[in-house]
Motif scaffolding. Structure first.
Motif, PDB file in Angstrom:
ATOM      1  N   UNK A 224       0.530  10.225  -7.869  1.00 12.79           N
ATOM      2  CA  UNK A 224       0.120  10.791  -6.591  1.00 12.79           C
ATOM      3  C   UNK A 224      -0.791   9.866  -5.794  1.00 12.79           C
ATOM      4  N   UNK A 225      -1.806   9.317  -6.402  1.00 11.62           N
ATOM      5  CA  UNK A 225      -2.752   8.496  -5.658  1.00 11.62           C
ATOM      6  C   UNK A 225      -2.584   7.002  -5.855  1.00 11.62           C
TER       7      UNK A 225
ATOM      8  N   UNK B 176       2.681  -3.410  -9.233  1.00 15.29           N
ATOM      9  CA  UNK B 176       3.722  -4.385  -8.928  1.00 15.29           C
ATOM     10  C   UNK B 176       3.498  -5.680  -9.707  1.00 15.29           C
ATOM     11  N   UNK B 177       4.578  -6.378  -9.929  1.00 20.71           N
ATOM     12  CA  UNK B 177       4.535  -7.687 -10.559  1.00 20.71           C
ATOM     13  C   UNK B 177       4.335  -8.724  -9.471  1.00 20.71           C
TER      14      UNK B 177
ATOM     15  N   UNK C 161       0.806  -1.216   0.000  1.00 21.31           N
ATOM     16  CA  UNK C 161       0.000   0.000   0.000  1.00 21.31           C
ATOM     17  C   UNK C 161       0.844   1.274   0.000  1.00 21.31           C
ATOM     18  N   UNK C 162       2.166   1.129  -0.145  1.00 19.57           N
ATOM     19  CA  UNK C 162       3.047   2.303  -0.202  1.00 19.57           C
ATOM     20  C   UNK C 162       2.705   3.147  -1.419  1.00 19.57           C
ATOM     21  N   UNK C 163       2.864   4.445  -1.293  1.00 24.65           N
ATOM     22  CA  UNK C 163       2.583   5.368  -2.384  1.00 24.65           C
ATOM     23  C   UNK C 163       3.642   5.217  -3.471  1.00 24.65           C
ATOM     24  N   UNK C 164       3.194   5.007  -4.703  1.00 21.91           N
ATOM     25  CA  UNK C 164       4.106   4.772  -5.826  1.00 21.91           C
ATOM     26  C   UNK C 164       5.047   5.958  -6.048  1.00 21.91           C
TER      27      UNK C 164
ATOM     28  N   UNK D  94      10.643   8.002  -5.802  1.00 24.06           N
ATOM     29  CA  UNK D  94      11.669   8.906  -5.274  1.00 24.06           C
ATOM     30  C   UNK D  94      12.725   8.125  -4.506  1.00 24.06           C
ATOM     31  N   UNK D  95      12.293   7.161  -3.707  1.00 20.05           N
ATOM     32  CA  UNK D  95      13.242   6.340  -2.937  1.00 20.05           C
ATOM     33  C   UNK D  95      14.174   5.569  -3.876  1.00 20.05           C
TER      34      UNK D  95
END
Length: 137
Positions: A67-68, A75-76, A20-23, A28-29
């Motif tokens: 953003x959302x 994800x694969x 559920x992490x923001x894409x 950026x990471x």
């Protein structure tokens, strides 16, 4: 070519994120850490998928606004994995057969222990391997 095992050339440790992490934050990471993939894990640390720079190309092609979006949206999940004890030759064949550039390296007891990438393979083949694993002699 000598018989070399995945554990010798894999990248480790891996960067993990929740599904559920923001894409956008994950993108950026990845840029900040100069990596081309992250491992997506559940609350128990179990492998659930991967998100790669190639997945972000799909996001860009569909409008580019992350953003959302959650990591789980792109994800694969149909993963091909290897173990640290698999041969590099077998891993290379898997990459070619499944047209992937990243193979999570898993251990039955420890879960995801590394990532094998085409960059790792290229570095090994070119002789500039930068292994994080000890070489037993």
């Amino acid at each position: 070519m000598e018989d070399v095992f995945v554990g010798r050339i894999m990248s480790s440790p891996v960067t993990t994120v929740a599904a559920d992490a923001n894409a956008k934050a994950v993108a950026k990471r990845m840029l900040d850490e100069s990596i081309s993939s992250v491992v997506v894990v559940d609350a128990d640390g179990e492998l659930r998928g991967t998100l790669t720079s190639t997945d972000f190309v799909e996001i860009a092609a569909e409008g580019g606004d992350t953003t959302g979006l959650a990591v789980s949206d792109y994800m694969t999940t149909d993963l091909v994995t290897v173990t640290a004890n698999d041969s590099v030759e077998a891993a290379a064949s898997l990459m070619l057969d499944h047209t992937v550039h990243h193979l999570p390296v898993v251990d039955e007891a420890e879960g995801v222990v590394g990532m094998l990438t085409t960059t790792d393979m290229t570095a090994y083949v070119s002789g500039i391997e930068q292994s994080s694993a000890p070489v037993l002699g």
